[in-house]
Write a protein that holds these residues in place. Structure first.
Motif, PDB file in Angstrom:
ATOM      1  N   THR A  36       0.828  -1.203   0.000  1.00 43.51           N
ATOM      2  CA  THR A  36       0.000   0.000   0.000  1.00 43.51           C
ATOM      3  C   THR A  36       0.863   1.253   0.000  1.00 43.51           C
ATOM      4  O   THR A  36       0.591   2.203  -0.736  1.00 43.51           O
ATOM      5  CB  THR A  36      -0.937   0.009   1.227  1.00 43.51           C
ATOM      6  OG1 THR A  36      -1.746  -1.160   1.196  1.00 43.51           O
ATOM      7  CG2 THR A  36      -1.820   1.242   1.242  1.00 43.51           C
ATOM      8  N   LEU A  37       1.909   1.273   0.824  1.00 40.81           N
ATOM      9  CA  LEU A  37       2.812   2.422   0.883  1.00 40.81           C
ATOM     10  C   LEU A  37       3.441   2.680  -0.475  1.00 40.81           C
ATOM     11  O   LEU A  37       3.480   3.822  -0.948  1.00 40.81           O
ATOM     12  CB  LEU A  37       3.905   2.181   1.932  1.00 40.81           C
ATOM     13  CG  LEU A  37       4.980   3.254   2.056  1.00 40.81           C
ATOM     14  CD1 LEU A  37       4.386   4.548   2.590  1.00 40.81           C
ATOM     15  CD2 LEU A  37       6.105   2.765   2.943  1.00 40.81           C
ATOM     16  N   GLU A  38       3.893   1.637  -1.131  1.00 37.53           N
ATOM     17  CA  GLU A  38       4.532   1.802  -2.428  1.00 37.53           C
ATOM     18  C   GLU A  38       3.543   2.270  -3.495  1.00 37.53           C
ATOM     19  O   GLU A  38       3.824   3.188  -4.265  1.00 37.53           O
ATOM     20  CB  GLU A  38       5.177   0.494  -2.863  1.00 37.53           C
ATOM     21  CG  GLU A  38       5.969   0.613  -4.131  1.00 37.53           C
ATOM     22  CD  GLU A  38       6.698  -0.671  -4.497  1.00 37.53           C
ATOM     23  OE1 GLU A  38       7.221  -0.708  -5.611  1.00 37.53           O
ATOM     24  OE2 GLU A  38       6.725  -1.610  -3.689  1.00 37.53           O
ATOM     25  N   ALA A  39       2.358   1.652  -3.527  1.00 38.04           N
ATOM     26  CA  ALA A  39       1.380   1.993  -4.563  1.00 38.04           C
ATOM     27  C   ALA A  39       0.782   3.382  -4.361  1.00 38.04           C
ATOM     28  O   ALA A  39       0.539   4.105  -5.334  1.00 38.04           O
ATOM     29  CB  ALA A  39       0.264   0.952  -4.589  1.00 38.04           C
ATOM     30  N   GLU A  40       0.517   3.749  -3.117  1.00 37.77           N
ATOM     31  CA  GLU A  40      -0.179   5.005  -2.844  1.00 37.77           C
ATOM     32  C   GLU A  40       0.743   6.216  -2.698  1.00 37.77           C
ATOM     33  O   GLU A  40       0.302   7.342  -2.879  1.00 37.77           O
ATOM     34  CB  GLU A  40      -1.017   4.872  -1.568  1.00 37.77           C
ATOM     35  CG  GLU A  40      -2.111   3.835  -1.657  1.00 37.77           C
ATOM     36  CD  GLU A  40      -3.205   4.231  -2.631  1.00 37.77           C
ATOM     37  OE1 GLU A  40      -3.463   5.438  -2.801  1.00 37.77           O
ATOM     38  OE2 GLU A  40      -3.798   3.331  -3.220  1.00 37.77           O
ATOM     39  N   LEU A  41       2.008   5.999  -2.355  1.00 39.02           N
ATOM     40  CA  LEU A  41       2.878   7.141  -2.101  1.00 39.02           C
ATOM     41  C   LEU A  41       4.169   7.101  -2.907  1.00 39.02           C
ATOM     42  O   LEU A  41       4.455   7.995  -3.678  1.00 39.02           O
ATOM     43  CB  LEU A  41       3.204   7.234  -0.600  1.00 39.02           C
ATOM     44  CG  LEU A  41       4.139   8.369  -0.189  1.00 39.02           C
ATOM     45  CD1 LEU A  41       3.462   9.718  -0.387  1.00 39.02           C
ATOM     46  CD2 LEU A  41       4.569   8.199   1.250  1.00 39.02           C
TER      47      LEU A  41
END
Length: 108
Positions: A19-24
């Motif tokens: 999630t961190l990689e995809a969203e930020l």
């Protein structure tokens, strides 16, 4: 989290970092390490832990879930929340016969 070697090992961490990689991280470029640190902090404290929808609480954000449950809580005379507490006889622990020693068992 699962034990080492099973299919669910590190599943929670992998989900978070995905999630961190995809969203930020995939969407932004950082000029300095400090800029990246501040942006990741905002991501965690400003969105991921507060506004992100959680399936375990009915696809609500934690803020929304807390606001709904604050309305359901009652307050005791001394000002403490009493939500979920039992009252009267049900508050006392049940009898536990296995905690008392029976002199006729185990050689008495």
């Amino acid at each position: 989290m699962g034990t080492a070697g099973d299919a669910y090992d590190n599943a929670m961490c992998e989900s978070f970092f995905g999630t961190l990689e995809a969203e930020l991280l995939s969407r932004e470029h950082f000029a300095t390490h400090e800029q990246a640190r501040q942006r990741i902090f905002w991501f965690l404290e400003g969105w991921y832990n507060v506004r992100r929808l959680h399936s375990s609480i009915g696809y609500r954000s934690p803020l929304e879930f807390e606001n709904i449950n604050v309305k359901r809580q009652t307050v005791s005379p001394c000002g403490l929340p009493t939500g979920g507490q039992r009252h009267g006889r049900e508050r006392r622990p049940a009898a536990r016969p296995w905690t008392t020693r029976d002199s006729t068992l185990n050689g008495g």
